[in-house]
Design an enzyme around this catalytic site. Structure first.
Site, PDB file in Angstrom:
ATOM      1  N   ALA A  37       0.849  -1.194   0.000  1.00 60.48           N
ATOM      2  CA  ALA A  37       0.000   0.000   0.000  1.00 60.48           C
ATOM      3  C   ALA A  37       0.879   1.236   0.000  1.00 60.48           C
ATOM      4  O   ALA A  37       2.082   1.168  -0.200  1.00 60.48           O
ATOM      5  CB  ALA A  37      -0.930  -0.025   1.208  1.00 60.48           C
ATOM      6  N   LEU A  72       1.823   3.251   2.379  1.00 54.16           N
ATOM      7  CA  LEU A  72       2.759   3.475   3.477  1.00 54.16           C
ATOM      8  C   LEU A  72       3.598   2.258   3.833  1.00 54.16           C
ATOM      9  O   LEU A  72       4.584   2.389   4.560  1.00 54.16           O
ATOM     10  CB  LEU A  72       2.003   3.935   4.725  1.00 54.16           C
ATOM     11  CG  LEU A  72       1.152   5.196   4.581  1.00 54.16           C
ATOM     12  CD1 LEU A  72       0.497   5.545   5.908  1.00 54.16           C
ATOM     13  CD2 LEU A  72       1.974   6.362   4.073  1.00 54.16           C
ATOM     14  N   GLY A  73       3.220   1.086   3.392  1.00 58.77           N
ATOM     15  CA  GLY A  73       3.957  -0.107   3.774  1.00 58.77           C
ATOM     16  C   GLY A  73       3.541  -1.311   2.969  1.00 58.77           C
ATOM     17  O   GLY A  73       2.782  -1.212   2.001  1.00 58.77           O
ATOM     18  N   VAL A 106       2.670  -5.812   3.377  1.00 59.34           N
ATOM     19  CA  VAL A 106       2.159  -6.780   4.342  1.00 59.34           C
ATOM     20  C   VAL A 106       2.700  -8.168   4.037  1.00 59.34           C
ATOM     21  O   VAL A 106       2.712  -8.613   2.879  1.00 59.34           O
ATOM     22  CB  VAL A 106       0.614  -6.794   4.322  1.00 59.34           C
ATOM     23  CG1 VAL A 106       0.076  -7.801   5.336  1.00 59.34           C
ATOM     24  CG2 VAL A 106       0.062  -5.401   4.622  1.00 59.34           C
ATOM     25  N   ASP A 127     -11.062   6.128   6.119  1.00 63.59           N
ATOM     26  CA  ASP A 127     -10.475   5.668   4.857  1.00 63.59           C
ATOM     27  C   ASP A 127     -10.978   4.262   4.496  1.00 63.59           C
ATOM     28  O   ASP A 127     -10.174   3.360   4.250  1.00 63.59           O
ATOM     29  CB  ASP A 127      -8.947   5.668   4.984  1.00 63.59           C
ATOM     30  CG  ASP A 127      -8.248   5.567   3.638  1.00 63.59           C
ATOM     31  OD1 ASP A 127      -8.865   5.956   2.625  1.00 63.59           O
ATOM     32  OD2 ASP A 127      -7.097   5.103   3.592  1.00 63.59           O
TER      33      ASP A 127
END
Length: 711
Positions: free
Chosen positions: A222, A224-225, A227, A368
């Site tokens: 995503a 920001l990071g 998984v 969100d």
């Protein structure tokens, strides 16, 4: 001299603070926030310093540190890694570094301008394509190019792209929509070796000690990071591990600085009354909350406590022992992202009910909820993910929101204007005569001239923004997050059903809350909606509509088809509402209605007796109101049906009708006093009306006799 010049160069021209390298020891600068609105933890370091200046360093040591600092600044183009939002600190830093700002503007602006120029120049080729397949292929290529540009821009542009991916009514081109949807879980991953070193550094142990299983590559990425899927060695639980991108802190500070800068320019140039800088600041605070995974874990735990008990809702729990600022570990949830096929509308209705509870009950809401943050679990539940962007509404705003929704449904624009004033959409003391016509126009366009159930939240948001320039209306900072949470869900539903109406799903919940909440604010608002203050009469159509909506299933209510007066379907719920005590605050109005019904009944009886006596007994001088007779018939029928429940209802709920302490009387005395109090008021009013009719009939008869004598 060389040592002194290097030292001066470092302090006077600090080009940056180096990469957020999580693989070696960092030095952090602690500084209390000068911003009173800073919502983040004040003990969190303000920014990261990787190459600190040692004032005692000399010779080769000083030169080496200067080179490292200069190299770090060049690598990050002079940006600073802010760890929490401090408006003043960020502004001070970038105000003195215009070259850093210009570089970022070039990074964002040049690719976009070049892409747009090519897009415009190639439009004629698309229009002249030999087939629709060729045209679609060319548009798909442009969409892919735009996607790559957005991903390279960083986290905030990706966030904007994610929001657009949930709005098919805004992005109408299917090729562009298909590419933007990839931003929700396929932004592009960074090196897994880097990610795993971050995990080891943050957790303080080797990955083999922590996890018995761990995927080699990320299963999702995503803004920001990214998984990973794993299994905890200690407990055997399956978990999702989210690892933050290394350079997010460097991007966030400069991007929110530019966002606030442009918000101020747009507000000034377009002469908007909306506080765009405050809206940008609210968004900036949410971004910095998102890049702190400790805060996200707290948000997740709180969201679970508040909403995991809702039917059809699933919320993971964070594993706090395996969570740090840069690594977040949660329960693994097996599921699929939308589209969900035939099950889509059911899941969206669950999402809307959950969102309403967030906005109107607890006030803590997910800002969100795009398609990448929602899953359909294997057992058919709706799972929420990603709790970085959250916000909160205080109790008074929640009450005002409920009141404004009901006033909107009933088109009470003056009362709606008052609600909007309380919700900070325009200053206190604004002349409602100026605002009401604008509201009527904006809402009328949002419903496309139809009933309230035709409302489009996206169109309403657009209309409110457009009239903000020509009116006192201003858009408060929290409004953008509230409307975002609703428009994203509406957008997902519109992909499945173009005729989806969010009000049909929302109004039953709002009606139940409006009728059942006993807070003084909502009782007062309900009285304003249901009682015509000029004549102190009940608005049966509105009450019937509320009762019908409150008992309807989500999505099955339509404002245009709501019942008018009393109906056989709603008379029993109406009586239960009054007898349960929830309608006790309407006592005076209910007594007036009871008087009207009984008065109509006695006039009807008198008319029938006159007819049966063939005029021997004179007819009443007034005719009975047929609508009141029908209401009386329905109420009597409902009372007979509910006869076994009425004594308990009177004892249980109508106690509050007596304006005296309950402890002074026994239940049997209380029941008698309640009944006698109502009977006295009703019989007194009926006797008063009959007395007036008697004397009116006497004077009418005298006038007739005098007229006959004159003739």
């Amino acid at each position: 001299q060389v040592e002194m010049s290097c030292q001066a160069f470092v302090f006077r021209f600090p080009l940056g603070l180096g990469r957020s390298n999580l693989f070696r020891k960092r030095v952090t600068v602690l500084k209390s926030s000068s911003n009173p609105d800073d919502s983040s933890n004040s003990t969190t370091p303000l920014f990261v310093v990787e190459v600190p200046v040692d004032r005692q360093a000399r010779g080769w040591t000083l030169l080496k540190a200067d080179v490292e600092r200069l190299t770090s600044g060049i690598r990050h183009r002079g940006r600073r890694a802010f760890l929490r939002y401090d408006r003043d600190a960020i502004t001070r830093y970038y105000d003195h570094r215009p070259w850093v700002i210009l570089w970022r503007l070039a990074e964002v602006g040049i690719p976009l301008i070049w892409w747009y120029a090519l897009y415009v120049l190639q439009q004629w080729r698309v229009s002249r394509a030999s087939s629709s397949a060729e045209s679609s292929r060319m548009m798909s290529q442009f969409a892919q190019d735009l996607l790559r540009i957005i991903i390279r821009m960083g986290s905030i542009p990706v966030k904007i792209g994610q929001a657009l991916a949930s709005r098919p009514d805004v992005v109408t081109n299917p090729e562009f929509m298909a590419e933007l949807e990839k931003l929700q879980d396929s932004v592009g991953s960074f090196d897994s070796r880097v990610a795993k070193r971050i995990m080891e550094q943050e957790l303080g142990r080797s990955l083999d000690e922590v996890f018995s299983e761990l995927t080699d590559e990320p299963i999702a990425s995503a803004s920001l990071g990214q998984v990973y899927r794993g299994r905890l060695r200690k407990t055997g639980e399956e978990v999702a591990i989210k690892v933050q991108r290394p350079d997010i802190a460097y991007e966030a500070g400069i991007d929110v600085y530019l966002l606030r800068l442009f918000a101020g320019v747009v507000k000034t140039q377009l002469k908007l009354r909306s506080d765009l800088p405050s809206i940008a600041e609210e968004f900036a605070k949410r971004i910095f909350c998102e890049i702190d995974y400790n805060m996200e874990a707290q948000n997740c735990a709180r969201f679970h406590d508040l909403y995991a008990d809702l039917d059809g809702v699933c919320v993971p729990l964070p594993k706090l022992d395996y969570t740090t600022r840069y690594v977040l570990t949660l329960d693994w949830i097996e599921g699929i992202r939308e589209p969900w096929g035939d099950d889509s509308l059911r899941l969206i209705n669950i999402g809307i009910q959950c969102t309403l509870r967030q906005l109107l009950d607890a006030g803590f809401f997910h800002a969100d909820p795009h398609g990448g943050n929602l899953l359909r679990t294997v057992d058919g539940q709706l799972a929420y993910l990603d709790f970085g962007m959250m916000s909160e509404l205080d109790q008074q705003k929640r009450y005002d929101l409920i009141s404004s929704i009901v006033h909107f449904i009933n088109r009470d624009y003056p009362l709606l204007a008052r609600d909007l004033e309380r919700l900070e959409f325009f200053p206190t003391g604004t002349n409602y005569n100026e605002v009401v016509p604008m509201l009527e126009k904006a809402i009328g366009d949002s419903t496309q001239g139809g009933g309230a159930s035709n409302l489009s939240f996206a169109r309403l948001a657009s209309n409110m923004a457009s009239i903000a320039r020509a009116s006192p209306i201003r858009l408060p900072p929290y409004y953008s997050l509230v409307i975002r949470s609703l428009t994203i869900l509406e957008g997902i539903a519109l992909k499945v059903d173009p005729n989806f109406k969010i009000v049909d799903s929302a109004y039953p919940y709002v009606s139940r809350r409006f009728l059942e909440d006993e807070s003084p604010e909502l009782r007062r608002a309900l009285s304003e909606v249901l009682v015509d203050q000029r004549v102190r009469r009940l608005r049966w159509k509105r009450l019937n509509s509320l009762i019908a909506a409150s008992s309807a299933a989500p999505g099955s209510w339509g404002a245009s088809s709501s019942p008018g007066g009393l109906s056989p379907e709603t008379v029993e719920p109406l009586l239960k509402f009054f007898l349960s005590g929830k309608g006790a605050f309407l006592q005076d109005v209910l007594i007036n209605e009871l008087v009207e019904m009984l008065d109509a009944m006695q006039l009807d009886v008198a008319s029938r007796i006159s007819e049966r006596s063939r005029g021997f007994l004179p007819p009443p001088i007034e005719h009975p109101d047929q609508s009141e007779l029908e209401n009386a018939r329905l109420v009597w029928k409902g009372l007979r049906k509910m006869a076994p429940e009425i004594p308990a209802s009177i004892l249980g709920g109508r106690i509050s009708l007596l304006r005296r302490p309950e402890s002074l009387v026994s239940p049997s005395q209380l029941k008698q006093e309640v009944v006698l109090d109502v009977v006295r008021q009703v019989t007194g009013e009926i006797a008063n009306r009959n007395s007036k009719r008697f004397w009116r009939s006497i004077f009418i008869r005298l006038d007739q006799l005098l007229a006959e004598e004159v003739v």
